[in-house]
Design an enzyme around this catalytic site. Structure first.
Site, PDB file in Angstrom:
ATOM      1  N   LYS A   1       0.835  -1.208   0.000  1.00  0.00           N
ATOM      2  CA  LYS A   1       0.000   0.000   0.000  1.00  0.00           C
ATOM      3  C   LYS A   1       0.864   1.251   0.000  1.00  0.00           C
ATOM      4  O   LYS A   1       0.585   2.223  -0.706  1.00  0.00           O
ATOM      5  CB  LYS A   1      -0.951  -0.002   1.204  1.00  0.00           C
TER       6      LYS A   1
ATOM      7  N   LYS B   1      -3.385  -8.440 -10.351  1.00  0.00           N
ATOM      8  CA  LYS B   1      -4.464  -8.788  -9.424  1.00  0.00           C
ATOM      9  C   LYS B   1      -5.624  -7.794  -9.536  1.00  0.00           C
ATOM     10  O   LYS B   1      -5.387  -6.579  -9.533  1.00  0.00           O
ATOM     11  CB  LYS B   1      -3.919  -8.776  -7.978  1.00  0.00           C
TER      12      LYS B   1
ATOM     13  N   LYS C   1      -9.666  -2.963  -6.228  1.00  0.00           N
ATOM     14  CA  LYS C   1     -10.406  -1.690  -6.257  1.00  0.00           C
ATOM     15  C   LYS C   1      -9.472  -0.522  -6.543  1.00  0.00           C
ATOM     16  O   LYS C   1      -9.844   0.442  -7.196  1.00  0.00           O
ATOM     17  CB  LYS C   1     -11.076  -1.433  -4.893  1.00  0.00           C
TER      18      LYS C   1
END
Ligand code: AMP
Ligand code: TRP
Length: 311
Positions: free
Chosen positions: A111, A190, A193
């Site tokens: 992230k 992958k 969102k």
């Protein structure tokens, strides 16, 4: 009866990867297990700061759970922020693990690499997730492959607590279905969102068509692998063999077939979804919160007593 538990973040519209990676495996087990399904709204605020959007996403995801086939009379469907014991136990676990241990979390590193603000909540995230799972003596956690390490962290938190204060928490196991552990998105990476490469689970036919048409293909191989990789999660591979054989080299026709198959796959869920009002959602979440809280508060009483937080 053994218990399954999983959660999804209300951080954007659910996609096909969420469904086949986490929700479908949860639904398949829920006949034989005591089942709990959480809206991970306190997790979502690590990245989502817009209150209007968050409020809407919470209602939407809870509605999607039921539309996807989860029965709120049987499974406990609840919102994390309705049960304050989650953040409370998360704090306890933070005080048991080290900073270097949390620094090894892949999800955190990914992230931050994607440019998300490395706020302290994002860093402590695995301990909140450990609390979610461990509060309810969960046996099995159905998730996609990207959550494997988080469930390991939950086991570690349980072991640390049990060692320090005596046997209190069960060590849970992840359940990852190999074939759907990491569903790829329209770009072959992958489906996520935050990558803008999703096929929305409850999209309109037009939205599905647009996403499928944008799947990146290259003409080097026998078949368009990115199309096939998504196709195999909505239709059995035996049927796909002959379809891909007869449309060899015709990428547009294969994409059209994929649009048909996704549409057929999601349309019953879409209809169900339209029949669930916001007030229905509020009512089953309220009921779920009461049922979850009863279990969580009993567990926290035991935790506090063992730690010396009772006088
Ligand atoms: P999230 O959207 O990050 O809250 O993920 C919710 C659940 O969906 C987790 O169990 C994830 O592991 C799973 N999941 C997310 N993306 C995928 C994917 N592309 N393939 C399979 N499972 C996924
Ligand atoms: N971290 C999970 C995800 O991003 C969501 C989650 C929060 C979860 N708490 C959980 C999943 C407990 C399983 C069990 O996908």
């Amino acid at each position: 009866m053994k218990r399954i538990f999983t959660g999804l973040q209300p951080s954007g519209a659910l996609h096909i990867g969420n469904y086949v990676g986490a929700l479908k495996p949860f639904i398949d087990l829920s006949a034989e297990y005591d089942s709990m399904l959480m809206v991970a709204d306190y997790h979502a605020i690590t990245t989502l700061k817009n209150p209007t959007e968050l409020r809407q996403n919470i209602i939407d995801i809870a509605r999607d759970y039921v539309a996807a086939g989860i029965d709120p009379q049987k499974a406990v469907i609840f919102r994390q922020s309705d049960v304050p014991e989650h953040t409370e136990l998360g704090w306890v676990f933070q005080c048991l693990v080290t900073v270097p241990f949390l620094q090894q979390a892949h999800a955190y590193k990914d992230k931050v690499a994607k440019g998300l603000e490395p706020n302290a909540g994002l860093f402590a995230y695995p301990m909140l997730m450990a609390a979610d799972i461990l509060l309810y003596d969960t046996d099995i956690v159905p998730v996609g492959a990207d959550q494997r390490q988080h469930v390991e962290y939950a086991r570690e938190a349980a072991a640390k607590f049990n060692n320090a204060y005596g046997e209190t928490f069960k060590e849970p196991q992840e359940r990852i279905i190999e074939a759907t552990a990491t569903v790829p998105g329209t770009d072959g990476k992958k489906m996520s969102k935050s990558y803008g490469n999703t096929i929305p689970l409850f999209g309109t036919r037009e939205e599905i068509a647009e996403a499928v048409m944008s799947i990146v293909t290259d003409s080097s191989g026998e078949r368009p692998e990115n199309v096939y990789a998504i196709h195999r999660v909505v239709r059995n591979e035996g049927e796909l063999q002959s379809l891909y054989e007869s449309y060899k080299g015709k990428y547009k026709s294969l994409k059209e077939a994929l649009i048909e198959d996704i549409d057929a796959f999601v349309s019953p869920m879409r209809e169900k979804r339209d029949s669930i009002s916001d007030d229905n959602v509020r009512a089953f979440l309220k009921d779920g919160a009461e049922r979850a809280r009863e279990r969580a508060s009993a567990k926290m009483r035991d935790v506090r007593a063992k730690m010396g937080l009772t006088i």
